[in-house]
Write an enzyme that holds these catalytic residues in place. Structure first.
Site, PDB file in Angstrom:
ATOM      1  NE  ARG A 228      -3.626   2.228   2.610  1.00  0.00           N
ATOM      2  CZ  ARG A 228      -3.469   3.121   3.585  1.00  0.00           C
ATOM      3  NH1 ARG A 228      -2.559   2.905   4.522  1.00  0.00           N
ATOM      4  NH2 ARG A 228      -4.212   4.207   3.649  1.00  0.00           N
TER       5      ARG A 228
ATOM      6  CG  HIS B 106      -0.995   9.133   3.308  1.00  0.00           C
ATOM      7  ND1 HIS B 106      -1.053   7.769   3.503  1.00  0.00           N
ATOM      8  CD2 HIS B 106      -0.732   9.666   4.517  1.00  0.00           C
ATOM      9  CE1 HIS B 106      -0.833   7.497   4.779  1.00  0.00           C
ATOM     10  NE2 HIS B 106      -0.621   8.645   5.423  1.00  0.00           N
TER      11      HIS B 106
ATOM     12  CD  GLU C   1      -5.022   7.551   9.734  1.00  0.00           C
ATOM     13  OE1 GLU C   1      -4.710   8.614  10.333  1.00  0.00           O
ATOM     14  OE2 GLU C   1      -4.501   6.463   9.994  1.00  0.00           O
TER      15      GLU C   1
ATOM     16  CG  ASN D  19      -5.598   3.223   8.659  1.00  0.00           C
ATOM     17  OD1 ASN D  19      -5.697   2.228   7.948  1.00  0.00           O
ATOM     18  ND2 ASN D  19      -5.113   4.365   8.213  1.00  0.00           N
TER      19      ASN D  19
ATOM     20  CE1 TYR E  75      -0.565   2.842  13.569  1.00  0.00           C
ATOM     21  CE2 TYR E  75      -2.573   3.899  12.774  1.00  0.00           C
ATOM     22  CZ  TYR E  75      -1.296   3.422  12.554  1.00  0.00           C
ATOM     23  OH  TYR E  75      -0.754   3.518  11.285  1.00  0.00           O
TER      24      TYR E  75
ATOM     25  CD  GLU F   9      -1.942   3.984   8.086  1.00  0.00           C
ATOM     26  OE1 GLU F   9      -1.735   4.417   9.244  1.00  0.00           O
ATOM     27  OE2 GLU F   9      -2.002   4.715   7.091  1.00  0.00           O
TER      28      GLU F   9
END
Length: 611
Positions: A96, A142, A188, A411, A413, A492
């Site tokens: 990616r 991005h 994002e 994504n 985290y 991600e």
């Protein structure tokens, strides 16, 4: 040799110690990810234009933790073949990456010229991936917005961005879509919106350090490089200005010890625009940028983030519409969007805190997911942010919901506790509207093990709960509001440690914390997949392939599974996490191996064992 003074990361969970690639479906994709500004470098190479991040990092280096920038980054611009070969050897089947908008369109617009060198670079990168049997997953945006668009109409604060983004997307579909079969419009948008227009530690940055019409620093935050440049340019003929700018910048780089690389030639009229600003004339600021999409004479700071979010969503919808009408039938690819969210756990069992956790998910994930699924904002946002939110017209809502995404990139985290707070300590706008308090501990215990970042705790069970929540809320076909959530890719997932220059590469590559993080998150993803009724998780991408420029944190954190030696020619080293992934991806399916032995077949064991 520097010794270790850190305590080894404890084993958070152990039930996934025997996890292998074969525990996942056969068509499940494993890959790694990067982004253009964080990894490519080559800022002054190949005709690349100037992005908002170039301007932000070089004009105001105090905004970055170590005063650095992405001019060289980790030099994937020249080393991508080396990196792709390593990906292949490790067993990854997908990569990616993002396409740098200013590298292919230095002026931000088709009418200002297409940079063929940029097109050639991505063509060769894509061809190299395919030659190594790695599927390219391309992201269109991005966060590296062409700086000329920020100058002309303040970027995503203006609805003019929609047409320019559509043109950029169509160029990419036309040039690369015969080989790229997975497209992501935005990465994002929540982060771009909140960090740039609420927190303001992303471009365009703090208000007090910006001149609203030109983008230059105020007198309270003067840049010595620009001061010297202004003085020189005001007394020189413009024919030689660009060469002089290079000399000034090189001298300033030595004096300030900054990695300051001047762009030469990719966007030549940038110098002319500097001249206009220095001379006091500024004719380039558009009425649209001054007034915003709503036509106000002056933008309300409380509403800016919501305007940016709306324009991001409309730009996404325009690109999806273009792809589905003009390209998808012949190119046979898929297009989606990548969103980010934490998991939000209710602080306790009180109803108001359960609702608070759901509201937190609405304001981070639902803000962008529900419009692309059904053309509407979450109900809680319409209730709590009704005075500030930038509402969709009937036509805009129809544009969003009629151009369905083919997949959702997600994504993840970390996780936080969420608690209702009717009077949050926040200025007017997004955080005030939330009516929430976020906590990372309860009863004196942290929500998870710490990482290199004080903001990111290791909470593997959070991704399990998140996937089940998304499946239940958006995947259930029996819902009154039919969302029709498509397949999900975890685009991600990763953790950082602090960059310690006292460690040798060998010492720094011993990243047991990261090994545990990936193992336990993959185990929780697998457990969630078994319980999801409507939605399928189709792939997983490590963040990130290698250490990189980590936005406002510069090079102070390391997210990669590949160690980059910043002090010695950006040499690559495999961390323990990379070795773990190699073994994870190469592990044999014991059941299949036993069946082959019964049939008298040895298979290709020797080849499979190679990493």
């Amino acid at each position: 040799m520097a010794g270790r003074d850190t305590v080894p990361a404890p084993e958070v969970e152990t039930q996934y110690s025997k996890l292998t690639r074969h525990d996942f479906p056969e068509d499940f994709i494993f890959g790694s990810g990067t982004s253009a500004y964080q990894h490519e470098g080559g800022a002054a190479k190949g005709g690349r234009g100037i992005s908002v991040w170039d301007s932000f990092t070089m004009r105001t280096p105090h905004n970055i933790a170590d005063g650095s920038n992405g001019n060289e980054a980790v030099d994937m611009y020249t080393r991508y073949k080396e990196d792709i070969k390593m990906m292949k050897n490790m067993g990854f089947k997908a990569y990616r990456f993002s396409i740098s908008w200013p590298r292919v369109l230095p002026g931000g617009k088709i009418c200002l010229g297409v940079n063929q060198e940029g097109i050639d670079f991505y063509n060769d990168l894509i061809d190299t991936l395919i030659a190594h049997e790695i599927k390219p997953f391309a992201t269109l945006f991005h966060w590296d917005l062409p700086y000329p668009l920020e100058q002309e109409y303040q970027g995503f604060l203006s609805d003019k961005i929609v047409d320019d983004f559509r043109d950029f997307a169509e160029l990419c579909f036309w040039k690369f879509g015969d080989r790229v079969k997975y497209w992501t419009t935005l990465n994002e948008p929540w982060t771009y919106t909140v960090f740039g227009y609420v927190e303001r530690f992303f471009p365009p940055g703090k208000r007090q350090s910006l001149h609203t019409s030109s983008g230059f620093d105020s007198a309270s935050a003067r840049d010595p490089v620009l001061d010297t440049t202004r003085a020189l340019l005001s007394s020189l003929p413009w024919a030689s200005a660009q060469e002089i700018l290079g000399e000034v910048s090189e001298r300033a780089s030595r004096e300030t010890k900054r990695n300051f690389i001047v762009h030469k030639g990719a966007f030549s009229n940038f110098i002319t625009q500097i001249s206009d600003r220095i001379g006091g004339s500024d004719q380039s600021t558009s009425k649209s940028a001054q007034s915003g999409s709503s036509g106000q004479s002056k933008l309300d700071p409380a509403k800016e983030a919501y305007i940016v979010a709306k324009n991001l969503l409309l730009a996404h919808a325009a690109a999806v519409e273009s792809y589905k009408k003009k390209f998808q039938k012949h190119q046979k690819g898929k297009i989606g969007i990548t969103l980010v969210t934490h998991w939000f756990e209710p602080f306790d069992n009180k109803d108001e805190n359960k609702r608070a956790a759901e509201r937190a998910l609405d304001f981070m994930l639902g803000w962008f997911l529900e419009p692309v699924l059904c053309g509407e904002y979450p109900e809680s946002m319409m209730q709590y942010a009704s005075q500030n939110i930038a509402k969709f017209s009937e036509n805009e809502s129809e544009l969003l919901k009629s151009n369905k995404i083919d997949f959702l990139g997600l994504n993840y985290y970390t996780a936080n506790y969420a608690k209702h707070d009717p009077n949050p300590h926040a200025e007017e706008g997004y955080y005030k509207d939330l009516k929430l308090e976020f906590l990372d501990e309860k009863d004196g215990k942290k929500i998870g093990e710490p990482s290199g970042s004080p903001m990111l705790f290791i909470v593997p069970w959070g991704i399990n709960k998140l996937l089940k929540y998304v499946d239940n809320k958006y995947g259930d076909k029996k819902c009154a509001k039919k969302y029709n959530l498509p397949d999900i890719y975890i685009t991600e997932n990763g953790i950082c440690d602090k960059n310690d220059y006292k460690l040798t590469p060998c010492e720094a590559c011993a990243d047991k914390m990261r090994v545990n993080y990936y193992r336990d998150h993959l185990g929780n993803i697998l457990d969630a997949m078994k319980g999801m009724k409507e939605t399928k998780v189709k792939g997983y991408f490590v963040w990130s392939w290698c250490d990189n420029f980590e936005w406002k944190d510069g090079y102070t954190f390391r997210f990669g599974i590949i160690y980059i030696d910043y002090q010695n020619h950006l040499t690559r080293y495999l961390k323990d996490s990379a070795t773990w992934f190699s073994k994870f991806l190469a592990a044999k399916d014991e059941g299949k191996e036993k069946e082959e032995k019964k049939q008298g077949g040895d298979g290709d064991g020797d080849d499979d064992d190679e990493c």
